[in-house]
Design a protein around this motif. Structure first.
Motif, mmCIF file in Angstrom:
data_model
loop_
_atom_site.group_PDB
_atom_site.id
_atom_site.type_symbol
_atom_site.label_atom_id
_atom_site.label_comp_id
_atom_site.label_asym_id
_atom_site.label_seq_id
_atom_site.Cartn_x
_atom_site.Cartn_y
_atom_site.Cartn_z
ATOM 1 N N LEU A 32 -13.556 33.348 -18.657
ATOM 2 C CA LEU A 32 -12.212 33.591 -19.168
ATOM 3 C C LEU A 32 -11.233 33.553 -18.011
ATOM 4 N N ILE A 33 -10.243 32.659 -18.091
ATOM 5 C CA ILE A 33 -9.187 32.553 -17.081
ATOM 6 C C ILE A 33 -7.974 33.302 -17.609
ATOM 7 N N ILE A 34 -7.497 34.272 -16.840
ATOM 8 C CA ILE A 34 -6.333 35.082 -17.214
ATOM 9 C C ILE A 34 -5.219 34.775 -16.222
ATOM 10 N N ASN A 35 -4.182 34.091 -16.695
ATOM 11 C CA ASN A 35 -3.062 33.696 -15.847
ATOM 12 C C ASN A 35 -1.951 34.729 -15.987
ATOM 13 N N GLY A 36 -1.644 35.416 -14.889
ATOM 14 C CA GLY A 36 -0.659 36.483 -14.916
ATOM 15 C C GLY A 36 0.718 36.118 -14.404
ATOM 16 N N HIS A 37 0.993 34.820 -14.192
ATOM 17 C CA HIS A 37 2.325 34.417 -13.731
ATOM 18 C C HIS A 37 3.223 34.158 -14.936
ATOM 19 N N PRO A 38 4.425 34.708 -14.961
ATOM 20 C CA PRO A 38 5.289 34.516 -16.120
ATOM 21 C C PRO A 38 5.988 33.145 -16.193
ATOM 22 N N ASN A 39 5.957 32.351 -15.137
ATOM 23 C CA ASN A 39 6.692 31.090 -15.104
ATOM 24 C C ASN A 39 5.748 29.895 -15.254
ATOM 25 N N PRO A 40 5.847 29.136 -16.355
ATOM 26 C CA PRO A 40 4.945 27.999 -16.559
ATOM 27 C C PRO A 40 5.129 26.871 -15.541
ATOM 28 N N ALA A 41 6.217 26.887 -14.783
ATOM 29 C CA ALA A 41 6.439 25.864 -13.753
ATOM 30 C C ALA A 41 5.869 26.287 -12.402
ATOM 31 N N SER A 42 5.192 27.433 -12.352
ATOM 32 C CA SER A 42 4.685 27.954 -11.079
ATOM 33 C C SER A 42 3.403 27.247 -10.653
ATOM 34 N N PHE A 43 3.084 27.357 -9.385
ATOM 35 C CA PHE A 43 1.852 26.802 -8.832
ATOM 36 C C PHE A 43 0.628 27.505 -9.424
ATOM 37 N N ASN A 44 0.797 28.748 -9.859
ATOM 38 C CA ASN A 44 -0.311 29.483 -10.479
ATOM 39 C C ASN A 44 -0.852 28.754 -11.711
ATOM 40 N N PHE A 45 0.005 28.045 -12.437
ATOM 41 C CA PHE A 45 -0.448 27.293 -13.600
ATOM 42 C C PHE A 45 -1.297 26.103 -13.163
ATOM 43 N N GLY A 46 -0.940 25.489 -12.040
ATOM 44 C CA GLY A 46 -1.764 24.420 -11.478
ATOM 45 C C GLY A 46 -3.116 24.943 -11.030
ATOM 46 N N ILE A 47 -3.131 26.138 -10.460
ATOM 47 C CA ILE A 47 -4.383 26.774 -10.038
ATOM 48 C C ILE A 47 -5.274 27.034 -11.253
ATOM 49 N N ALA A 48 -4.689 27.603 -12.300
ATOM 50 C CA ALA A 48 -5.463 27.890 -13.518
ATOM 51 C C ALA A 48 -6.039 26.605 -14.103
ATOM 52 N N SER A 66 -6.727 23.763 -12.496
ATOM 53 C CA SER A 66 -7.783 23.243 -11.619
ATOM 54 C C SER A 66 -9.079 24.016 -11.789
ATOM 55 N N TYR A 67 -8.981 25.339 -11.867
ATOM 56 C CA TYR A 67 -10.193 26.141 -12.076
ATOM 57 C C TYR A 67 -10.837 25.757 -13.400
ATOM 58 N N GLN A 68 -10.019 25.644 -14.438
ATOM 59 C CA GLN A 68 -10.548 25.311 -15.761
ATOM 60 C C GLN A 68 -11.258 23.953 -15.742
ATOM 61 N N LYS A 69 -10.675 22.959 -15.107
ATOM 62 C CA LYS A 69 -11.291 21.632 -15.035
ATOM 63 C C LYS A 69 -12.646 21.704 -14.325
ATOM 64 N N GLY A 70 -12.715 22.452 -13.243
ATOM 65 C CA GLY A 70 -13.978 22.606 -12.530
ATOM 66 C C GLY A 70 -15.025 23.313 -13.376
ATOM 67 N N ALA A 71 -14.619 24.378 -14.058
ATOM 68 C CA ALA A 71 -15.555 25.140 -14.885
ATOM 69 C C ALA A 71 -16.059 24.309 -16.062
ATOM 70 N N VAL A 72 -15.179 23.545 -16.679
ATOM 71 C CA VAL A 72 -15.589 22.673 -17.782
ATOM 72 C C VAL A 72 -16.571 21.617 -17.271
ATOM 73 N N LYS A 126 -9.925 23.237 -3.724
ATOM 74 C CA LYS A 126 -10.733 24.428 -3.447
ATOM 75 C C LYS A 126 -10.963 25.236 -4.727
ATOM 76 N N VAL A 127 -9.906 25.403 -5.523
ATOM 77 C CA VAL A 127 -10.005 26.164 -6.770
ATOM 78 C C VAL A 127 -10.859 25.403 -7.795
ATOM 79 N N TYR A 128 -10.740 24.087 -7.837
ATOM 80 C CA TYR A 128 -11.593 23.272 -8.707
ATOM 81 C C TYR A 128 -13.065 23.540 -8.361
ATOM 82 N N ASP A 129 -13.357 23.578 -7.062
ATOM 83 C CA ASP A 129 -14.729 23.854 -6.611
ATOM 84 C C ASP A 129 -15.179 25.258 -7.014
ATOM 85 N N PHE A 130 -14.272 26.242 -6.975
ATOM 86 C CA PHE A 130 -14.617 27.582 -7.462
ATOM 87 C C PHE A 130 -15.076 27.484 -8.923
ATOM 88 N N GLY A 131 -14.299 26.757 -9.726
ATOM 89 C CA GLY A 131 -14.635 26.600 -11.141
ATOM 90 C C GLY A 131 -15.950 25.874 -11.328
#
Length: 192
Positions: free
Chosen positions: A5-21, A23-29, A183-188
Motif C-alpha cells: 500500500l502506497i500512502i501519498n501524503g503530499h497535498p499538491n498533485p504537481a509535486s515531486f512526491n507524486f512522481g516518487i509514488a 515510480s515506486y508503484q511501477k517498480g512494485a507492479v 532509485k525509488v523504482y528499484d525500492f518498489g
C-alpha cells in the motif's frame, strides 16, 4: 504475492512526491506485487480529531476504505515532504483520524501498556527534504520520522520501518530527479 500500500501524503498533485509514488508503484507492479494506493489529498474527510479519544467521531467512507487497505497490506510505503520539520497537516490529520484505539492499538485496562494491533506489517518512509538528510537527522533530530516511525507505526506494531531521504529537492536538476526516481523504482521492484 506481497500486498503493498502506497500512502501519498503530499497535498499538491504537481509535486515531486507524486512522481516518487508513481515510480515506486511501477517498480512494485513489475515485481509481481499487488499494489493499492491512497492519495490523502483526494480523500473526503475532516482531519480534525475533534473529541480526542473521549468520544468517537464516525469515520467517513473514504477513511473506512483507507483503513481496509491498511489492514489488507503487508507493506506500507509512506511518501511525504518534510514541512517545518514535520508532516503535512493533512497527513497528520489522516493519522489522527485512523490510527485509533481499538483499530491500530489497544490500551490495556488499568495499565500503562498497550497491544499493538498492526503486527506483521512492515513499512518504508520515503520523505523529501530541502536540506540534506544527514543535516535533518543531526541538527533537527528528524522529528517527522520520529513521529511517524516510532510514535505511530512502531507504536502500533509495524516493524521494521525503513527510512529513505530524498533531497535537496529545491536545488535538484532534472538529471538528479531522474536518479531519485530510478532509485525509488528499484525500492518498489525489491519491495523495500
Amino acid at each position: 504475492m506481497k500486498k503493498i500500500l502506497i500512502i501519498n501524503g503530499h497535498p499538491n498533485p504537481a509535486s515531486f512526491n507524486f512522481g516518487i509514488a508513481d515510480s515506486y508503484q511501477k517498480g512494485a507492479v513489475a515485481s509481481g506485487s499487488q499494489v493499492e494506493t491512497i492519495t490523502i489529498a483526494e480523500l473526503q474527510f475532516s482531519p480534525n480529531l475533534q473529541f480526542g479519544y473521549q468520544k468517537r467521531t464516525e469515520l467517513e467512507p473514504d477513511l473506512l476504505k483507507s483503513w481496509e487497505k491498511i489492514q489488507n497490506a503487508d507493506h506500507l510505503v509512506w511518501i511525504h515532504p518534510v514541512w517545518w520539520g514535520g508532516l503535512p497537516a493533512i497527513t497528520k490529520g489522516f493519522i489522527d483520524r485512523l490510527f485509533l484505539p481499538g483499530m491500530a492499538f489497544q490500551y490495556r485496562e488499568n495499565s500503562v501498556w498497550w497491544d499493538k494491533l498492526l503486527k506483521g506489517k512492515t513499512a518504508h518512509i520515503i520523505t523529501t527534504l530541502d536540506q540534506p538528510g544527514w543535516y535533518y537527522r543531526l541538527f533537527f533530530g528528524r522529528p517527522s520520522i520520529n513521529q511517524l516511525k516510532k510514535s505511530t507505526l512502531e507504536f502500533c506494531g509495524v516493524k521494521p520501518v525503513k527510512v529513505s531521504y530524498i533531497g535537496i529537492i529545491k536545488t535538484a536538476n532534472d538529471s538528479q530527479r531522474e536518479k531519485w526516481l530510478k532509485k525509488v523504482y528499484d525500492f518498489g521492484l525489491r519491495n523495500k
